[in-house]
Design an enzyme around this catalytic site. Structure first.
Site, PDB file in Angstrom:
ATOM      1  N   GLY A  13       0.860  -1.113   0.099  1.00 33.51           N
ATOM      2  CA  GLY A  13       0.087   0.011   0.017  1.00 33.51           C
ATOM      3  C   GLY A  13       0.853   1.336  -0.036  1.00 33.51           C
ATOM      4  CG  ASP A  64      -6.255  -8.789  -3.222  1.00 26.46           C
ATOM      5  OD1 ASP A  64      -5.837  -8.241  -1.975  1.00 26.46           O
ATOM      6  OD2 ASP A  64      -7.318  -8.851  -3.649  1.00 26.46           O
ATOM      7  CB  SER A 143      -4.912   1.269  13.816  1.00 22.71           C
ATOM      8  OG  SER A 143      -5.605   2.848  14.000  1.00 22.71           O
ATOM      9  CE1 TYR A 156      -8.331   0.570   9.638  1.00 24.48           C
ATOM     10  CE2 TYR A 156      -8.495   1.474  11.773  1.00 24.48           C
ATOM     11  CZ  TYR A 156      -7.910   1.314  10.541  1.00 24.48           C
ATOM     12  OH  TYR A 156      -6.560   2.017  10.432  1.00 24.48           O
ATOM     13  CE  LYS A 160      -5.196  -1.199  10.559  1.00 20.71           C
ATOM     14  NZ  LYS A 160      -3.938  -1.100   9.646  1.00 20.71           N
TER      15      LYS A 160
END
Length: 246
Positions: A13, A64, A143, A156, A160
């Site tokens: 990414g 991917d 995160s 999410y 994380k």
């Protein structure tokens, strides 16, 4: 300390958002960066153009990270092309927010697959290479959301938090081979990943941050670079928060 000349760094990414900032700072520090991305060809090409001369040391690959065959093919390609890889930054990540009662199976699985599965597949793929060299740095981009658990981010937050758990486990498995594994947990960082947040919500989030502002991608990148440096040789299995005091 921020000298990465003659080092090759993979950033998944790595052409948008925080990953873009990480890629750019590693390039400034002399590294060759192999940046992966999932689908936005224009963003990748625009980034290379904006880098100017630095772009000569940027290599990009589109695939991917949840596709195990694609990951295997990627590693075969770069191991044939480069003498060695020194650093892996697992930065690929997505958000598909929704209250849990309304969250679809697809949104749950996709976020877990990209954020957590991608970290697993990419790390597993590089371990033997690092072991052969008796050196390697893995930095997992988690995160602050993994510990805060913001409403609407069950998928999410779980992904994380899982990255932190993988970091701790893998660090114990590979430490004796000269490989360190650490996690960086950004807070609210000013990138396109939060562009969809309502203006009022952004204001409220900023009020909760002791520094009263969102962070910059470069501020996250410098933390990543420290953990990826040779000087950070006795730091492993740890998590560094870059969150303005949250």
């Amino acid at each position: 300390m921020m000298n990465f000349e003659n080092q090759r760094v993979i950033v998944t990414g790595g052409t948008r958002g925080i990953g873009r900032g990480i890629t750019q700072e590693f390039l400034k520090a002399g590294a060759t960066v192999i940046a992966t991305y999932a689908g936005n060809d224009k963003a990748a090409e625009d980034f290379r153009t904006e880098l100017g001369d630095l772009g000569e040391r940027l290599d990009t690959y589109k695939f991917d990270v949840t596709d195990t065959k694609a990951v295997q093919d990627f590693y075969k390609t770069i191991e044939d092309k480069y003498p060695s890889i020194e650093v892996l930054v697992n930065n690929s990540g997505i958000r598909k927010d929704s209250m849990m009662a309304m969250m679809s199976d697809e949104d749950w699985k996709r976020v877990m697959d990209v954020n957590l599965g991608g970290t697993f597949y990419m790390s597993r793929g590089i371990i033997r290479h690092f072991m052969g060299n008796k050196y390697g740095r893995i930095v997992n981009m988690s995160s602050i959301g993994g510990s805060l658990g913001l409403a609407g981010q069950a998928n999410y937050a779980a992904s994380k938090a899982g990255q932190v758990a993988i970091t701790k486990t893998l660090s114990k498995e590979v430490g004796k081979k000269g490989i360190t594994v650490n996690a960086v947990c950004p807070g609210f960082i000013d990138t396109e990943l939060i562009d969809d947040l309502p203006e009022e919500q952004v204001k409220e989030y900023k009020k909760t941050v002791p520094l009263k502002r969102f962070g910059k991608p470069s501020e996250v990148a410098h933390a990543v670079m420290f953990l990826a440096s040779k000087e950070a040789s006795y730091i492993t299995g740890t998590t560094l928060e870059v969150a303005g005091g949250l």
